[in-house]
Motif scaffolding. Structure first.
Motif, short mmCIF file in Angstrom:
data_model
loop_
_atom_site.label_atom_id
_atom_site.label_comp_id
_atom_site.label_asym_id
_atom_site.label_seq_id
_atom_site.Cartn_x
_atom_site.Cartn_y
_atom_site.Cartn_z
N ARG A 105 68.22 20.49 68.14
CA ARG A 105 66.87 20.36 67.92
C ARG A 105 66.54 21.76 66.75
O ARG A 105 65.40 21.99 66.66
CB ARG A 105 66.13 21.40 69.48
N TYR A 106 67.08 21.41 66.14
CA TYR A 106 67.12 23.13 65.07
C TYR A 106 65.71 23.08 64.02
O TYR A 106 64.43 23.67 64.18
CB TYR A 106 68.11 23.42 63.98
N HIS A 107 65.71 21.29 63.58
CA HIS A 107 64.59 20.67 62.44
C HIS A 107 63.56 21.34 63.47
O HIS A 107 62.23 20.95 62.60
CB HIS A 107 64.66 19.56 62.20
N HIS A 108 63.02 21.60 64.50
CA HIS A 108 61.47 22.06 64.94
C HIS A 108 61.56 23.50 64.47
O HIS A 108 60.09 23.59 64.78
CB HIS A 108 62.02 21.47 66.81
N LEU A 109 62.13 24.43 64.55
CA LEU A 109 62.26 25.17 64.38
C LEU A 109 62.47 26.38 62.83
O LEU A 109 61.25 27.00 62.55
CB LEU A 109 63.20 26.71 64.74
N HIS A 110 63.25 25.26 62.65
CA HIS A 110 62.40 25.72 60.44
C HIS A 110 62.31 27.62 60.31
O HIS A 110 63.53 27.71 60.89
CB HIS A 110 61.40 24.67 59.75
N ASP A 111 62.26 28.08 59.24
CA ASP A 111 62.18 29.13 58.67
C ASP A 111 61.69 30.12 59.99
O ASP A 111 62.45 30.93 60.39
CB ASP A 111 61.18 29.19 57.83
N PHE A 112 60.64 29.45 61.28
CA PHE A 112 60.55 30.59 62.39
C PHE A 112 61.16 30.86 62.53
O PHE A 112 61.84 32.04 63.71
CB PHE A 112 59.35 29.22 62.29
N GLY A 113 61.91 29.94 63.24
CA GLY A 113 63.69 29.82 63.93
C GLY A 113 64.26 31.14 63.59
O GLY A 113 64.41 32.20 64.24
N CYS A 114 64.17 30.74 62.11
CA CYS A 114 65.35 31.77 61.63
C CYS A 114 64.59 33.51 61.64
O CYS A 114 65.62 34.31 61.12
CB CYS A 114 65.65 31.19 59.95
N LYS A 115 63.42 33.42 61.31
CA LYS A 115 62.65 34.99 61.25
C LYS A 115 62.45 35.57 62.80
O LYS A 115 62.98 36.54 63.21
CB LYS A 115 61.62 34.70 60.50
N PHE A 116 61.57 34.73 62.92
CA PHE A 116 61.28 35.33 64.13
C PHE A 116 61.87 35.39 65.37
O PHE A 116 62.07 36.54 66.33
CB PHE A 116 60.08 34.13 64.82
N PHE A 117 62.69 34.39 66.31
CA PHE A 117 64.40 34.88 67.13
C PHE A 117 65.04 35.85 66.63
O PHE A 117 65.17 36.66 67.63
CB PHE A 117 64.90 33.46 67.57
N VAL A 156 61.30 45.34 60.61
CA VAL A 156 61.00 43.78 60.10
C VAL A 156 61.25 43.17 58.95
O VAL A 156 61.66 42.32 58.27
CB VAL A 156 59.52 44.97 59.34
N ILE A 157 62.42 44.46 58.75
CA ILE A 157 63.64 43.93 57.27
C ILE A 157 64.43 42.93 58.01
O ILE A 157 64.15 41.83 56.60
CB ILE A 157 64.51 44.63 57.24
N VAL A 158 64.77 42.21 58.99
CA VAL A 158 65.35 41.17 59.43
C VAL A 158 64.82 40.01 58.45
O VAL A 158 65.40 39.03 58.29
CB VAL A 158 65.62 40.69 61.15
N SER A 202 66.48 32.90 56.74
CA SER A 202 65.18 31.95 55.96
C SER A 202 65.86 30.21 57.08
O SER A 202 67.42 31.17 56.91
CB SER A 202 65.20 31.84 55.36
N SER A 203 66.02 29.76 56.80
CA SER A 203 66.33 28.20 57.46
C SER A 203 67.25 27.65 56.08
O SER A 203 66.85 27.36 55.31
CB SER A 203 65.49 27.17 57.93
N ASN A 204 68.52 27.23 55.91
CA ASN A 204 69.42 25.86 55.40
C ASN A 204 68.56 25.12 55.06
O ASN A 204 68.39 24.89 53.91
CB ASN A 204 70.85 26.31 56.39
#
Length: 313
Positions: A72-84, A144-146, A151-153
C-alpha cells in the motif's frame, strides 16, 4: 506479495499492536488516578511523557512499514518517506531523553541529604515540565534534517547519489555534510546515553551503600520487602538497562547500514524492528514492576492511598 514482505508486514503489525495496547493500558492507569483525585508525582509525569513518545514511534513506524510491506506504499509517496521518519526520529529522541531524565531524577532523589545533590532534591521537581518541553522542541528542530534528505524511490528516477532504504532513499550530498548531519542527529542521544550510565552507576552505588549501612546498624539480615523508593529505583534501572541493550543492538545494525553502499533490504527492517522493541516492552516492564496495577480497579472502593507504579517518590 512476496513472502518476505508478508512476514515483515505481519511482524511490524503485531509489534505495533502489542506496543500500543501496552502503552495505552499504562496511560489508562494514570488517567484513572488523575480523575479519581490522586496527585501525580514527578516521575508519573515523566512516565506519561515516555508513553506519548513511545506511541509516536509505534504509530509512525508501524503504520508506515506495515503499509509498505502489504503493497500500500503507493498511497504515501514522498509524504510517507518524509513525514513518518520525522515523527519516528522525534519520538525516539524524546523517549531517550525522558528515560535519561527519569534516571537522573531518581539518582538525585535517593542521594543522601549530606551529598552535593541535596539542594537539587527540592528544586528538581520544579524543572521537570520545562525540561520535557525543551527536549521536545530540541528534537523537533534537530530532526528537521530528516525530511529534507528523504524521499520515495517511486518519485526518483535518478538514484545514483542516493542510498536505498527499502521503499525510501536517502540523499548523500557529500561525505563531509553527511558526517555533520549524522553528528547533529546523534549528539543529543550520545549525551543522554552517557548521563544514563552515570545516573545508573550512582543509583547502584547508593543502593548498595544503603543496604550495607542498614545491615551494620541492625546487625540482622535486611527484610526481603524493599522500600517504595528502592522498588522505584530498581524499576528505573531495569528500564535503563533495557534501553541500553536495544539501543546498542540498533546502533550496531545502523553502523553496518552506514558502511554499506547498498545495504540488504533485511537490514533496514531489522534496524526498525529493534527500534520498536523498547517502546513495545517498556510499558510492560513498568506494569510488571508496579505492585499497584492489580489493585487499580478496586482503589476507589477501598479508599486506600493512591497507587503508584514508580513508588512513593
Amino acid at each position: 506479495m512476496a513472502t518476505k514482505d508478508f512476514v515483515v508486514g505481519m511482524t511490524f503489525l503485531l509489534q505495533t499492536v502489542i506496543g500500543v495496547l501496552g502503552n495505552f493500558s499504562l496511560l489508562y492507569h494514570y488517567l484513572f488516578l488523575h480523575f479519581t483525585g490522586c496527585r501525580l508525582r514527578p516521575t508519573d509525569l515523566m512516565v506519561i511523557n515516555l508513553i506519548v513518545a513511545n506511541s509516536l514511534v509505534l504509530f509512525s513506524t508501524g503504520i508506515h512499514y506495515t503499509m509498505s510491506s502489504f503493497g500500500r506504499y503507493h498511497h504515501l509517496h514522498d509524504f510517507g518517506c518524509k513525514f513518518f521518519p520525522y515523527l519516528r526520529g522525534v519520538g525516539r529522541g524524546v523517549s531517550i531523553g525522558t528515560t535519561c531524565l527519569l534516571s537522573i531524577f531518581q539518582a538525585i532523589t535517593i542521594s543522601p541529604m549530606n551529598s552535593r545533590w541535596a539542594d537539587l532534591k527540592v528544586k528538581a521537581p520544579k524543572y521537570i515540565v520545562f525540561s520535557v518541553f525543551l527536549y521536545w522542541v530540541l528534537q523537533m528542530l534537530v530532526n528537521v534534517i530528516v525530511p529534507i534528505f528523504m524521499s520515495s524511490n517511486l518519485s526518483n528516477k535518478n538514484i545514483t547519489d542516493r542510498k536505498l532504504l527499502g521503499f525510501c532513499s536517502h540523499l548523500h550530498p557529500d561525505k563531509t555534510k553527511d558526517s555533520l548531519f549524522a553528528v547533529l542527529l546523534t549528539s543529543p542521544d550520545v549525551v543522554c546515553f552517557m548521563l544514563m550510565l552515570w545516573a545508573s552507576g550512582s543509583m547502584v552505588f547508593i543502593l548498595h551503600r544503603h543496604r550495607q549501612r542498614v545491615r551494620h546498624v541492625h546487625r540482622t539480615p535486611v527484610s526481603s520487602r524493599s522500600s517504595p523508593v528502592s522498588r522505584a529505583t530498581k524499576t528505573i534501572l531495569l528500564l535503563v538497562s533495557t534501553f541500553v541493550f536495544f539501543n546498542t543492538l540498533s546502533s550496531i545494525v545502523l553502523i553496518v547500514i552506514s558502511i554499506l553502499n547498498n545495504p540488504s533490504l533485511f537490514l533496514p527492517d531489522i534496524y526498525l524492528l529493534i527500534n520498536l522493541c523498547f517502546p513495545t516492552v517498556s510499558p510492560f516492564l513498568l506494569m510488571i514492576r508496579g505492585s499497584s496495577v492489580s489493585r487499580l480497579s478496586f482503589a476507589w472502593i477501598r479508599n486506600v492511598k493512591c497507587p503508584n507504579l514508580m513508588g512513593n517518590i
